[in-house]
Scaffold this motif. Sequence first.
Motif, mmCIF file in Angstrom:
data_model
loop_
_atom_site.group_PDB
_atom_site.id
_atom_site.type_symbol
_atom_site.label_atom_id
_atom_site.label_comp_id
_atom_site.label_asym_id
_atom_site.label_seq_id
_atom_site.Cartn_x
_atom_site.Cartn_y
_atom_site.Cartn_z
ATOM 1 N N ASP A 258 -1.654 -19.216 -7.243
ATOM 2 C CA ASP A 258 -1.267 -20.022 -6.224
ATOM 3 C C ASP A 258 -1.150 -19.526 -4.742
ATOM 4 O O ASP A 258 -1.597 -20.150 -3.939
ATOM 5 C CB ASP A 258 -0.134 -20.756 -6.679
ATOM 6 N N TYR A 259 -0.909 -18.224 -4.842
ATOM 7 C CA TYR A 259 -0.687 -17.607 -3.301
ATOM 8 C C TYR A 259 -1.511 -16.099 -3.625
ATOM 9 O O TYR A 259 -1.302 -15.493 -4.710
ATOM 10 C CB TYR A 259 0.627 -17.448 -3.147
ATOM 11 N N VAL A 260 -2.023 -15.613 -2.600
ATOM 12 C CA VAL A 260 -2.717 -14.408 -2.497
ATOM 13 C C VAL A 260 -1.951 -13.871 -1.277
ATOM 14 O O VAL A 260 -1.986 -14.409 -0.128
ATOM 15 C CB VAL A 260 -4.164 -14.412 -2.109
ATOM 16 N N LEU A 261 -1.391 -12.726 -1.214
ATOM 17 C CA LEU A 261 -0.805 -12.099 -0.117
ATOM 18 C C LEU A 261 -1.254 -10.589 0.049
ATOM 19 O O LEU A 261 -1.484 -9.865 -1.009
ATOM 20 C CB LEU A 261 0.836 -11.931 -0.553
ATOM 21 N N MET A 262 -1.587 -10.398 1.296
ATOM 22 C CA MET A 262 -2.405 -9.080 1.501
ATOM 23 C C MET A 262 -1.886 -8.444 2.744
ATOM 24 O O MET A 262 -1.656 -9.061 3.791
ATOM 25 C CB MET A 262 -4.021 -9.296 1.484
ATOM 26 N N GLY A 263 -1.624 -7.139 2.814
ATOM 27 C CA GLY A 263 -1.237 -6.565 4.021
ATOM 28 C C GLY A 263 -2.042 -4.987 3.710
ATOM 29 O O GLY A 263 -3.153 -4.966 3.248
ATOM 30 N N ALA A 264 -1.602 -3.969 4.368
ATOM 31 C CA ALA A 264 -2.005 -2.588 4.253
ATOM 32 C C ALA A 264 -3.249 -2.720 4.927
ATOM 33 O O ALA A 264 -4.205 -2.141 4.383
ATOM 34 C CB ALA A 264 -2.167 -2.039 2.839
ATOM 35 N N GLY A 265 -3.530 -3.344 6.217
ATOM 36 C CA GLY A 265 -4.875 -3.466 6.769
ATOM 37 C C GLY A 265 -4.675 -4.937 7.467
ATOM 38 O O GLY A 265 -3.707 -5.266 7.482
ATOM 39 N N ILE A 266 -5.779 -5.025 7.869
ATOM 40 C CA ILE A 266 -6.010 -6.380 8.660
ATOM 41 C C ILE A 266 -7.003 -7.337 7.795
ATOM 42 O O ILE A 266 -8.227 -6.932 7.788
ATOM 43 C CB ILE A 266 -6.680 -6.443 9.972
ATOM 44 N N PRO A 267 -6.546 -8.240 7.257
ATOM 45 C CA PRO A 267 -7.154 -8.838 6.224
ATOM 46 C C PRO A 267 -7.919 -10.121 6.713
ATOM 47 O O PRO A 267 -7.679 -11.342 6.191
ATOM 48 C CB PRO A 267 -6.134 -9.636 4.996
ATOM 49 N N ARG A 268 -8.514 -9.924 7.888
ATOM 50 C CA ARG A 268 -9.290 -10.996 8.772
ATOM 51 C C ARG A 268 -10.209 -11.711 7.917
ATOM 52 O O ARG A 268 -10.592 -12.751 8.170
ATOM 53 C CB ARG A 268 -9.931 -10.521 9.784
ATOM 54 N N GLU A 269 -10.833 -10.770 6.896
ATOM 55 C CA GLU A 269 -12.079 -11.575 6.060
ATOM 56 C C GLU A 269 -11.855 -12.377 4.878
ATOM 57 O O GLU A 269 -12.592 -12.953 4.190
ATOM 58 C CB GLU A 269 -13.235 -10.684 5.669
ATOM 59 N N GLY B 153 7.438 1.423 -0.222
ATOM 60 C CA GLY B 153 5.790 1.522 -0.172
ATOM 61 C C GLY B 153 5.143 1.955 1.145
ATOM 62 O O GLY B 153 5.853 2.713 1.938
ATOM 63 N N HIS B 154 4.028 1.416 1.541
ATOM 64 C CA HIS B 154 3.596 1.807 2.677
ATOM 65 C C HIS B 154 4.218 0.953 3.814
ATOM 66 O O HIS B 154 4.388 -0.287 3.645
ATOM 67 C CB HIS B 154 2.002 1.415 2.894
ATOM 68 N N ASN B 155 4.374 1.705 4.763
ATOM 69 C CA ASN B 155 4.996 1.077 6.074
ATOM 70 C C ASN B 155 3.768 1.075 7.220
ATOM 71 O O ASN B 155 2.943 2.056 7.192
ATOM 72 C CB ASN B 155 6.227 1.701 6.448
ATOM 73 N N ALA B 156 3.969 0.188 8.084
ATOM 74 C CA ALA B 156 3.133 0.365 9.351
ATOM 75 C C ALA B 156 3.536 1.576 9.982
ATOM 76 O O ALA B 156 4.614 1.814 10.148
ATOM 77 C CB ALA B 156 3.277 -1.043 10.091
ATOM 78 N N THR C 139 10.905 8.528 4.545
ATOM 79 C CA THR C 139 9.557 7.878 5.016
ATOM 80 C C THR C 139 8.560 9.073 5.673
ATOM 81 O O THR C 139 8.706 9.451 6.545
ATOM 82 C CB THR C 139 9.827 6.853 6.245
ATOM 83 N N ASP C 140 7.774 9.009 4.633
ATOM 84 C CA ASP C 140 7.119 10.486 4.882
ATOM 85 C C ASP C 140 5.551 10.226 5.441
ATOM 86 O O ASP C 140 4.540 9.230 4.728
ATOM 87 C CB ASP C 140 6.786 11.040 3.400
ATOM 88 N N THR D 243 -3.814 7.438 2.287
ATOM 89 C CA THR D 243 -3.977 6.462 3.197
ATOM 90 C C THR D 243 -3.758 6.568 4.746
ATOM 91 O O THR D 243 -4.416 6.276 5.773
ATOM 92 C CB THR D 243 -3.446 5.079 2.934
ATOM 93 N N GLY D 244 -3.031 7.596 5.122
ATOM 94 C CA GLY D 244 -2.360 7.935 6.324
ATOM 95 C C GLY D 244 -1.395 6.872 6.886
ATOM 96 O O GLY D 244 -0.681 7.332 8.050
ATOM 97 N N PHE D 245 -1.037 6.049 6.024
ATOM 98 C CA PHE D 245 0.256 5.164 6.474
ATOM 99 C C PHE D 245 1.426 6.034 6.146
ATOM 100 O O PHE D 245 1.326 6.660 4.816
ATOM 101 C CB PHE D 245 0.234 3.779 5.845
ATOM 102 N N PRO D 246 2.778 5.733 6.759
ATOM 103 C CA PRO D 246 3.936 6.498 6.080
ATOM 104 C C PRO D 246 4.160 5.741 4.947
ATOM 105 O O PRO D 246 4.005 4.558 4.542
ATOM 106 C CB PRO D 246 4.851 5.899 7.267
ATOM 107 N N PHE D 247 4.936 6.319 4.000
ATOM 108 C CA PHE D 247 5.039 5.856 2.530
ATOM 109 C C PHE D 247 6.610 6.451 2.243
ATOM 110 O O PHE D 247 6.887 7.739 2.385
ATOM 111 C CB PHE D 247 4.124 6.802 1.877
ATOM 112 N N LYS D 248 7.272 5.407 1.661
ATOM 113 C CA LYS D 248 8.705 5.847 1.424
ATOM 114 C C LYS D 248 8.639 6.677 -0.228
ATOM 115 O O LYS D 248 7.829 6.122 -0.977
ATOM 116 C CB LYS D 248 9.525 4.426 1.034
ATOM 117 N N VAL D 249 9.630 7.525 -0.208
ATOM 118 C CA VAL D 249 9.559 8.424 -1.270
ATOM 119 C C VAL D 249 10.928 8.538 -1.712
ATOM 120 O O VAL D 249 11.928 8.874 -0.940
ATOM 121 C CB VAL D 249 8.830 9.963 -1.337
#
Length: 483
Positions: free
Chosen positions: A152-163, A247-250, A342-343, A349-355
């Motif tokens: 019913d829903y698609v959720l996407m982040g970790a980037g720019i999901p323009r397409e 997880g991954h943070n901006a 927040t490492d 990926t190069g994104f900060p990541f919570k551990v």
Amino acid sequence: MTTQASLPVIIQGGMGVGVSRWLLAREVSRLGQLGVVSGTALDSLLVRRLQDGDTDGEMRRAIDAFPIPEVGASVLRRYFLPNGREGQPYTLLPLYKQHVSVARQQLTMLANFVEVFLAKSGHDGVVGINLLTKLQLPNLASLYGAILAGVDYVLMGAGIPREIPLALDLLAANAPASLRFDVEGIAAADAPLLTFDPVAHGADATWRLTRPRFLAIVAASSLAATLARKASGRVDGFVVEGPTAGGHNAPARGGGALSATGEPIYGERDAVDLAKMRELGLPFWLAGGTGSPQQLQHALTEGAAGIQVGTLFAYCDESGFETELKATVLEHARMGDLAIRTDPRTSPTGFPFKVVSWPGHPATLERERRCDLGYLRNAYQRDDGRIGYRCPAEPEQDYVNKGGLLADTIGRQCVCNGLISAVGMPQALHTNESTNEPTKDEEPALITSGDELLHIGAFLGSRASYTARDVVEYLQSGGYASS
């Protein structure tokens, strides 16, 4: 037209790998909210579940419902072990690349179908799937498999999901869809395409499918505005995620400054302008530090449709975290000796990541470097013009031999293997040379959680465990759940 009243107030966060499994999403959906499965590495999860014997038969039940029967039959012949692995290492899938076999893509379709199908079984609630924009290679096959199951829903982040919006339009019509493939060394204007044709993978062009609603996960109102105006198709809303989420943070918008402990410094520039979000006229949900009834009320007061909550759901009975590991984390949270870092270096990926760490379980995993799952590999143009793949968490010399910088490997961890170990499916690492039997050495578990894990003791009370229902009732209660 979608009205605010028809929208879920609570979105259960899509936590991968396998934490937001179908059992959790199904229960949240049964409770009238939006249950979300994580689509990350579902193909590897499916084949490992089959190799472990599929003891409850649920994988095979869902595979039987897949509308391309020969795909399921082929996967079962190759990976299903009725008696389990009997101590042997898992058989691994071929790593994704720009061009892979039809069978490899079909397995990805099947895995996403299975997870969504099971999440939607036995109720009439809504179910979503969360995918990472950065994991480009499997995304089109993953989306089509989820659409086949009626997601019913698609959720996407970790980037720019323009397409993605246009891709959803096309896939729901059983038509070919494409995404620009980001390759280091190739300008965006010249980037090759990743294309997926459902009919070429066994679909019937006459199937009537429903296009799911699309929610983009953003960390800035400016990105939301750009997607609302310039995405390839309809964006149905946003999840506004702050840096306290797991997880991954901006990256912090103030630049690369780090604290005394080496963590990114977030400030006022990282706070999302909610007035500008309201001006877009699209529903939005607040995420990151929102797991309380007070935060739900705050979100509604600010004009949000509700909240997305991850951490509280991550440790409920229905989540995919391995049972003993889940209990250990909750006990240390109760004792107050957990740490969340927040490492900026952990994730390839190069994104900060919570551990998450606690005494006896450090934030940095002690493991032999290898890249045998490869979901976070980066594509690059080789000297001969062909496309190669490398990961800064792979063996250092391998990375350097592929043209990478040694400095990029420092502090990197294998997020793929670490996260899949955390849901109870660690790979055996070594075999005894004399007996050829696997040793007890396994890939160590990597745990990621939002900052709210540090305060979960107040929610737990005297309980040692809790359910997804407890979380939903608590968030809607205006006070702590009774113990």
